[in-house]
Motif scaffolding. Structure first.
Motif, mmCIF file in Angstrom:
data_model
loop_
_atom_site.group_PDB
_atom_site.id
_atom_site.type_symbol
_atom_site.label_atom_id
_atom_site.label_comp_id
_atom_site.label_asym_id
_atom_site.label_seq_id
_atom_site.Cartn_x
_atom_site.Cartn_y
_atom_site.Cartn_z
ATOM 1 N N GLN A 130 -24.076 -23.361 9.785
ATOM 2 C CA GLN A 130 -24.831 -23.903 10.903
ATOM 3 C C GLN A 130 -25.185 -25.338 10.591
ATOM 4 O O GLN A 130 -25.362 -25.706 9.449
ATOM 5 C CB GLN A 130 -26.105 -23.097 11.096
ATOM 6 C CG GLN A 130 -25.810 -21.670 11.465
ATOM 7 C CD GLN A 130 -27.063 -20.875 11.681
ATOM 8 O OE1 GLN A 130 -28.087 -21.162 11.096
ATOM 9 N NE2 GLN A 130 -26.971 -19.866 12.510
ATOM 10 N N ASP A 168 -27.686 -28.403 10.577
ATOM 11 C CA ASP A 168 -29.120 -28.633 10.544
ATOM 12 C C ASP A 168 -29.539 -29.337 11.826
ATOM 13 O O ASP A 168 -28.842 -30.215 12.316
ATOM 14 C CB ASP A 168 -29.423 -29.508 9.323
ATOM 15 C CG ASP A 168 -30.888 -29.553 9.025
ATOM 16 O OD1 ASP A 168 -31.310 -28.790 8.150
ATOM 17 O OD2 ASP A 168 -31.612 -30.337 9.667
ATOM 18 N N TYR A 169 -30.714 -28.963 12.336
ATOM 19 C CA TYR A 169 -31.159 -29.571 13.590
ATOM 20 C C TYR A 169 -31.375 -31.082 13.451
ATOM 21 O O TYR A 169 -31.304 -31.820 14.421
ATOM 22 C CB TYR A 169 -32.453 -28.922 14.074
ATOM 23 C CG TYR A 169 -32.274 -27.537 14.654
ATOM 24 C CD1 TYR A 169 -31.219 -27.261 15.513
ATOM 25 C CD2 TYR A 169 -33.157 -26.514 14.354
ATOM 26 C CE1 TYR A 169 -31.051 -25.998 16.052
ATOM 27 C CE2 TYR A 169 -32.999 -25.243 14.895
ATOM 28 C CZ TYR A 169 -31.944 -24.991 15.744
ATOM 29 O OH TYR A 169 -31.781 -23.749 16.284
ATOM 30 N N THR A 199 -25.301 -25.864 30.679
ATOM 31 C CA THR A 199 -26.292 -25.461 29.683
ATOM 32 C C THR A 199 -27.683 -25.835 30.177
ATOM 33 O O THR A 199 -28.288 -26.782 29.681
ATOM 34 C CB THR A 199 -26.032 -26.180 28.340
ATOM 35 O OG1 THR A 199 -25.924 -27.576 28.610
ATOM 36 C CG2 THR A 199 -24.789 -25.687 27.661
ATOM 37 N N SER A 251 -30.471 -24.669 29.585
ATOM 38 C CA SER A 251 -31.561 -24.649 28.613
ATOM 39 C C SER A 251 -31.595 -25.913 27.756
ATOM 40 O O SER A 251 -32.581 -26.166 27.062
ATOM 41 C CB SER A 251 -31.467 -23.403 27.732
ATOM 42 O OG SER A 251 -30.212 -23.334 27.127
ATOM 43 N N THR A 298 -21.070 -22.968 13.309
ATOM 44 C CA THR A 298 -21.911 -22.506 14.410
ATOM 45 C C THR A 298 -22.703 -23.675 14.957
ATOM 46 O O THR A 298 -23.518 -24.251 14.254
ATOM 47 C CB THR A 298 -22.904 -21.438 13.923
ATOM 48 O OG1 THR A 298 -22.181 -20.440 13.221
ATOM 49 C CG2 THR A 298 -23.612 -20.796 15.107
ATOM 50 N N ARG A 355 -25.466 -24.611 17.472
ATOM 51 C CA ARG A 355 -26.509 -23.970 18.272
ATOM 52 C C ARG A 355 -26.930 -24.894 19.402
ATOM 53 O O ARG A 355 -26.748 -26.102 19.330
ATOM 54 C CB ARG A 355 -27.697 -23.646 17.370
ATOM 55 C CG ARG A 355 -27.354 -22.594 16.333
ATOM 56 C CD ARG A 355 -28.437 -22.441 15.309
ATOM 57 N NE ARG A 355 -28.489 -23.578 14.400
ATOM 58 C CZ ARG A 355 -29.406 -23.731 13.454
ATOM 59 N NH1 ARG A 355 -30.350 -22.836 13.301
ATOM 60 N NH2 ARG A 355 -29.378 -24.778 12.662
ATOM 61 N N LEU A 356 -27.531 -24.322 20.413
ATOM 62 C CA LEU A 356 -27.962 -25.145 21.552
ATOM 63 C C LEU A 356 -28.938 -26.225 21.084
ATOM 64 O O LEU A 356 -29.027 -27.294 21.685
ATOM 65 C CB LEU A 356 -28.595 -24.262 22.626
ATOM 66 C CG LEU A 356 -27.606 -23.309 23.317
ATOM 67 C CD1 LEU A 356 -28.342 -22.303 24.181
ATOM 68 C CD2 LEU A 356 -26.611 -24.084 24.162
ATOM 69 N N GLY A 357 -29.664 -25.929 20.000
ATOM 70 C CA GLY A 357 -30.605 -26.907 19.463
ATOM 71 C C GLY A 357 -29.935 -28.075 18.762
ATOM 72 O O GLY A 357 -30.597 -29.049 18.401
ATOM 73 N N LYS A 417 -33.182 -33.162 15.920
ATOM 74 C CA LYS A 417 -34.619 -32.938 15.776
ATOM 75 C C LYS A 417 -35.353 -34.254 15.511
ATOM 76 O O LYS A 417 -34.888 -35.091 14.736
ATOM 77 C CB LYS A 417 -34.848 -31.985 14.600
ATOM 78 C CG LYS A 417 -36.277 -31.555 14.398
ATOM 79 C CD LYS A 417 -36.363 -30.672 13.145
ATOM 80 C CE LYS A 417 -37.775 -30.567 12.644
ATOM 81 N NZ LYS A 417 -38.535 -29.501 13.287
ATOM 82 N N ASP A 472 -41.160 -34.164 12.114
ATOM 83 C CA ASP A 472 -42.575 -33.824 12.287
ATOM 84 C C ASP A 472 -43.464 -35.037 12.013
ATOM 85 O O ASP A 472 -44.525 -35.188 12.619
ATOM 86 C CB ASP A 472 -42.961 -32.686 11.342
ATOM 87 C CG ASP A 472 -42.378 -31.364 11.800
ATOM 88 O OD1 ASP A 472 -42.218 -31.177 13.018
ATOM 89 O OD2 ASP A 472 -42.079 -30.526 10.932
ATOM 90 N N ARG A 526 -43.704 -37.122 15.065
ATOM 91 C CA ARG A 526 -44.539 -36.510 16.103
ATOM 92 C C ARG A 526 -46.011 -36.468 15.696
ATOM 93 O O ARG A 526 -46.896 -36.447 16.543
ATOM 94 C CB ARG A 526 -44.022 -35.113 16.438
ATOM 95 C CG ARG A 526 -42.564 -35.168 16.956
ATOM 96 C CD ARG A 526 -42.227 -34.021 17.866
ATOM 97 N NE ARG A 526 -42.601 -32.737 17.320
ATOM 98 C CZ ARG A 526 -43.439 -31.897 17.903
ATOM 99 N NH1 ARG A 526 -43.983 -32.197 19.062
ATOM 100 N NH2 ARG A 526 -43.729 -30.768 17.314
ATOM 101 N N LYS A 528 -40.858 -32.583 21.713
ATOM 102 C CA LYS A 528 -39.775 -32.000 20.906
ATOM 103 C C LYS A 528 -38.497 -31.873 21.723
ATOM 104 O O LYS A 528 -38.546 -31.697 22.934
ATOM 105 C CB LYS A 528 -40.187 -30.585 20.490
ATOM 106 C CG LYS A 528 -40.847 -30.473 19.159
ATOM 107 C CD LYS A 528 -41.371 -29.066 18.969
ATOM 108 C CE LYS A 528 -40.340 -28.151 18.369
ATOM 109 N NZ LYS A 528 -40.935 -26.875 17.924
ATOM 110 N N ASN A 586 -34.807 -26.154 22.274
ATOM 111 C CA ASN A 586 -34.145 -25.092 21.501
ATOM 112 C C ASN A 586 -34.215 -25.296 19.991
ATOM 113 O O ASN A 586 -33.282 -24.945 19.278
ATOM 114 C CB ASN A 586 -32.672 -24.945 21.910
ATOM 115 C CG ASN A 586 -32.510 -24.717 23.379
ATOM 116 O OD1 ASN A 586 -33.130 -23.806 23.941
ATOM 117 N ND2 ASN A 586 -31.728 -25.553 24.037
ATOM 118 N N GLN A 587 -35.291 -25.885 19.492
ATOM 119 C CA GLN A 587 -35.397 -26.052 18.039
ATOM 120 C C GLN A 587 -36.671 -25.389 17.538
ATOM 121 O O GLN A 587 -37.642 -25.336 18.240
ATOM 122 C CB GLN A 587 -35.420 -27.524 17.663
ATOM 123 C CG GLN A 587 -34.119 -28.207 17.971
ATOM 124 C CD GLN A 587 -34.169 -29.700 17.752
ATOM 125 O OE1 GLN A 587 -35.218 -30.241 17.417
ATOM 126 N NE2 GLN A 587 -33.058 -30.356 17.969
#
Lengths: 244, 626
Positions: free
Chosen positions: B90, B92-93, B229, B231, B599, B601-603, B608, B611, B614, B622, B625-626
């Motif tokens: 996968q 990483d976001y 998509t 989402s 893989t 992912r939608l995220g 990302k 943090d 933010r 954000k 999807n994360q």
């Protein structure tokens, strides 16, 4: 002179030993464990590979009051359970939007999807969610090297948030980790091919282990997974061991 | 006592006199240049600008080869990089994230100072200003590709030390607003920048148009395909563009591309019409009046600004160092190149019972799109005048294999008494780094100059960021999306005839699959694949995490799953007395290091936001999807 050196040494050593206790936190000791549930049934999901940054399904714990804000991520195991070590504190539990094959419920206390979690020692807590679908009454059987599975699909969310089924898949694996990444063979049934949600059947022929260059064994594990459109994570049945 | 008095007097006098001279503490520093020194000398301003050009952001690039192996274009043949196809299936976001506002600030400062620089000539100032604004637009384009809408900061911000920094906190702009900013800036800049096609490493009018076409095309496809998509969007529009804007963006893309095309200042590279494979490879290495390149990151030998793509990827058998061969193009990519009559064909594979014998391994790839040989070093082809030695071993009559575990290993064949070479000096040897573990090496951007493979020399081949071929493909895609298939076919045919494809496409051939396919084969290893798959919302479809045992047989289909990398290994037949003795057969393999499917992912569609960002700015929302 020698005495002096000894004293200095003693002094240095004592500082070394004493100050170690001074600036360290104790390791977290309280466990939080439980399951992701829907009305008494556990939600089974895909296996995570152990790296929390890449966990398949996880939720976040936020502890307010610190200057820097960052979440503690908690991984959900493939059988829907979770387990983590925490410091005693008041946390806010959030399942990030888009995580898992389900939606968060509104918490009565916060009137949002945030769930307050007070940790004062070991705690068992199940998280109730609203899945898009549930897989009911999975049945597995084998004749020869053909594994058959049947199940019923129940659509739980039917309002504006409803999502269609992308596909249903029967995964066969050597171990109880049976999913898209670990299977040795699988059978897909696309959502458009499902005519009756209450009667879904899947068959798959398991190749001989020799043909896959794997050591032989006389059993496999099977799981049914349901992929929902526009959702990363699939919902599964629990893994069933099947003798071939 | 007298001693103390003298000492004291010296101190007192030195205090009173020592500082008297105003110049004493008022010297110009000799290690940094001051603003008014810089801004009165065009060559010093150019130096400042050079630093800003140097911080242009790329993801996949020739100076960062492993990034090319994240998806399905290539396998990483270096032990330390195998994880890219293994334990970390996968993404990483945070990967591909870019929140470098330090760069934006320096660009804003440059722009502010440049506007006030009255000691520069008017023409110099206009050009510098336009270039800095171009770099800022380019960086916002890069950021919006990765993060979605970001705060649009166009003035340098200063903190007033009041203890309250909230006025410095800006919320994210809408994704469409950032695209609009980029497109509008480029509209202004194209009139300010020099209209000179021979400038390749600095901004020009042609570059502004090329970038505008690309940016508008990206925005258009996000608007159109984002509906697949739902989402992947945020309610504030920070991520996601309303579908009704698609048409306008596609039109803008087509207009910009056509303005560049009709200017006639650029053309497809065709200096070697007799050898189209070599021609296509030279397009990326020929720096002498190259008519196709619009913008490139340039390098210079013996200047310290050099690149090691050739060191990293030269064929191991003819390598000038004890390394090379890292990026191994996948069979997934190789089989996508069409036959010359526009049909797709799988490559021979004995494991499917399709046994064809070849005198020379390169015969298996004959009559294909010339871009295959121009992009990839196939078995039996040449690099730097030497034939690569790619064969995996001897196959005996009964199908068993005799091979070795190091480059050019020896063994005794049955019925012989002396040992001989049983595997190529380039491999493929499963799991051995620098060997062609898929059976292929990369050729694009590989420098054919002697010495380019030496660590002490390296290469000055440039990294082409914008070229005319891509502009044609952008125009074709925009025309297709606007329903004008004839125009689309016209642009595609220009690119395809340069690749040796003899049969022009007609209107009825133009489908979305065609558009996707053409970009895949034309723009492989140029850093487009991920961003293309993102904007078409295909990434989660083709890298969906399913296990593969065999490469797809459904060629030319845009949404075909491609989660794992496959290879195609040539074997030499050892069967004395048979007419096939010494000929080659091919076998499809999945390198054993490829253990996990990719893989997406939608995220992953939007990276990302940290943090820490933010925490410092609570107005930042954000990504989904994360």
């Amino acid at each position: 002179m020698k005495n002096k050196v000894n004293y200095i040494l003693l002094f240095a050593l004592s500082i070394l030993f004493v100050s170690c206790a001074y600036d360290n936190y104790d390791a977290p000791k309280s466990t939080l464990h439980g399951s992701i549930m829907y009305k008494g049934d556990t939600i089974n999901v895909e296996r995570s590979n152990g790296d929390i940054n890449n966990a398949t399904v996880y939720f976040e714990l936020w502890e307010p009051g610190w200057q820097k804000q960052a979440a503690i991520r908690v991984m959900v195991n493939q059988d829907g359970t979770f387990n983590t070590l925490l410091f005693n504190a008041n946390y806010k539990l959030v399942i990030p939007k888009g995580q898992g094959p389900f939606m968060s419920l509104t918490n009565a206390e916060t009137n949002s999807d945030t769930i307050p979690v007070r940790i004062t020692g070991n705690k068992t807590m199940n998280i109730e969610v609203l899945p898009f679908y549930m897989i009911r009454n999975p049945l597995f059987s084998a004749s020869g090297r053909t594994v058959s599975a049947s199940c019923q699909l129940e659509q739980i969310i039917k309002d504006a948030n409803a999502r269609n089924i992308e596909r249903v898949t029967l995964y066969i694996s050597k171990t109880s980790f049976a999913d898209g990444q670990t299977n040795i063979v699988k059978q897909d049934l696309s959502g458009s091919a499902i005519t009756d949600l209450a009667n879904v059947n899947l068959n798959v022929n398991v190749p001989t282990f020799a043909s896959l260059n794997l050591p032989d064994q006389n059993y496999v594990f099977a799981r049914i997974g349901l992929k929902i459109q526009n959702t990363d994570d699939m919902i599964f049945t629990s893994a069933r061991k099947i003798k071939l | 006592m007298k001693k103390y008095f003298i000492l004291l007097s010296i101190i007192v006098f030195s205090l009173t006199w020592g500082c008297k001279d105003d110049d004493f503490l008022n010297k110009n520093p000799n290690t940094i240049l001051l603003n008014d020194q810089v801004w009165s000398d065009p060559s010093l301003v150019t130096s400042v600008l050079a630093d800003l050009y140097g911080r242009y952001v790329d993801q996949q690039t020739i100076t960062n080869w492993p990034e090319f192996t994240n998806f399905d274009e290539a396998f990483p043949s270096e032990s330390g990089q195998f994880w890219r196809v293994q334990t970390n299936p996968q993404y990483d976001y945070g990967w591909w994230g870019d929140w470098d506002y330090g760069y934006i600030r320096e660009l804003n400062l440059f722009i502010q100072k440049c506007k006030a620089a009255d000691k520069l000539s008017e023409s110099d100032r206009t050009r510098f200003l336009a270039e800095a604004r171009f770099l800022r637009a380019a960086n916002y384009f890069e950021k919006v590709k990765r993060m979605g809408g970001v705060p649009l900061i166009t003035e340098p911000m200063e903190y007033d030390f009041s203890g309250d920094p909230t006025y410095l906190q800006h919320a994210r702009a809408k994704e469409s607003e950032v695209y609009d900013f980029v497109i509008n800036e480029l509209d202004t800049l194209k009139t300010m920048l020099p209209d000179n096609a021979s400038i390749k490493s600095r901004a020009t009018k042609g570059l502004a148009l090329a970038m505008q076409a690309r940016a508008a095309l990206y925005a258009g496809s996000i608007a159109k395909y984002g509906t697949k998509t739902p989402s992947v969007s945020l309610s504030g529009g920070e991520v996601g563009i309303p579908a009704e804007k698609a048409q306008g963006y596609y039109q803008k893309a087509l207009t910009a591309a056509q303005e560049l095309i009709s200017s006639g200042k650029y053309s497809l590279y065709l200096k070697k019409p007799d050898d189209l494979q070599d021609n296509f490879a030279s397009l990326f290495t020929d720096k002498g009046s190259n008519p196709e390149v619009i913008f490139a990151q340039d390098f210079k030998l013996k200047s310290g600004v050099i690149e090691g793509w050739t060191v990293s990827n030269q064929p191991r058998s003819s390598a000038e160092e004890q390394q090379g061969g890292r990026v191994n193009p996948s069979l997934n990519l190789v089989q996508s190149f069409e036959l010359l009559d526009n049909t797709y064909a799988q490559l021979p594979d004995i494991s499917t019972g399709d046994t064809v014998y070849f005198n020379n391994p390169s015969d298996a790839f004959a009559n294909r799109d010339a871009r295959l040989g121009g992009t990839i070093i196939i078995p039996g082809s040449k690099f730097k005048g030497k034939t690569v030695d790619i064969w995996a071993g001897y196959m005996l009559k009964n199908g068993s294999i005799i091979s070795g575990d190091h480059f050019g290993a020896n063994a005794i064949l049955p019925g012989k008494s002396t040992d001989e070479q049983v595997v190529g000096f380039d491999g493929p040897i499963d799991g051995l780094e620098y060997s062609a573990q898929t059976g292929f090496y990369v050729r694009k951007f590989l420098d054919p100059t002697v010495g380019s493979g030496q660590l002490g020399t390296q290469s000055d081949v440039w990294w082409v960021r914008y070229r005319y071929g891509e502009v044609l493909l952008n125009a074709a895609e925009a025309a297709f999306e606007l329903g004008d298939k004839t125009t689309a076919a016209g642009y595609l045919n220009q690119v395809r005839s340069r690749a040796g494809l003899t049969k022009p496409l007609t209107e009825s051939d133009i489908t979305f699959d065609r558009i996707v396919h053409e970009r895949k084969v034309e723009l492989a290893f140029e850093g487009h694949e991920m961003f293309d798959m993102k904007r078409w919302r295909l990434a989660h479809v083709i890298w969906d995490g399913t296990n593969m045992t065999h490469v797809t047989t459904n060629l030319g289909k845009a949404d075909e799953v491609s989660t794992m990398i496959f290879g195609l290994w040539p074997y030499k037949i050892y069967n004395p007395g048979s007419p096939n003795n010494g000929k080659y057969v091919f076998k499809q393999v999945r390198p054993s290091r490829v253990t996990s499917p990719h893989t997406w992912r939608l995220g992953n569609y939007y990276s990302k936001i940290g943090d820490d960002v933010r925490t410092n700015n609570p107005k930042i929302v954000k990504n989904p999807n994360q």
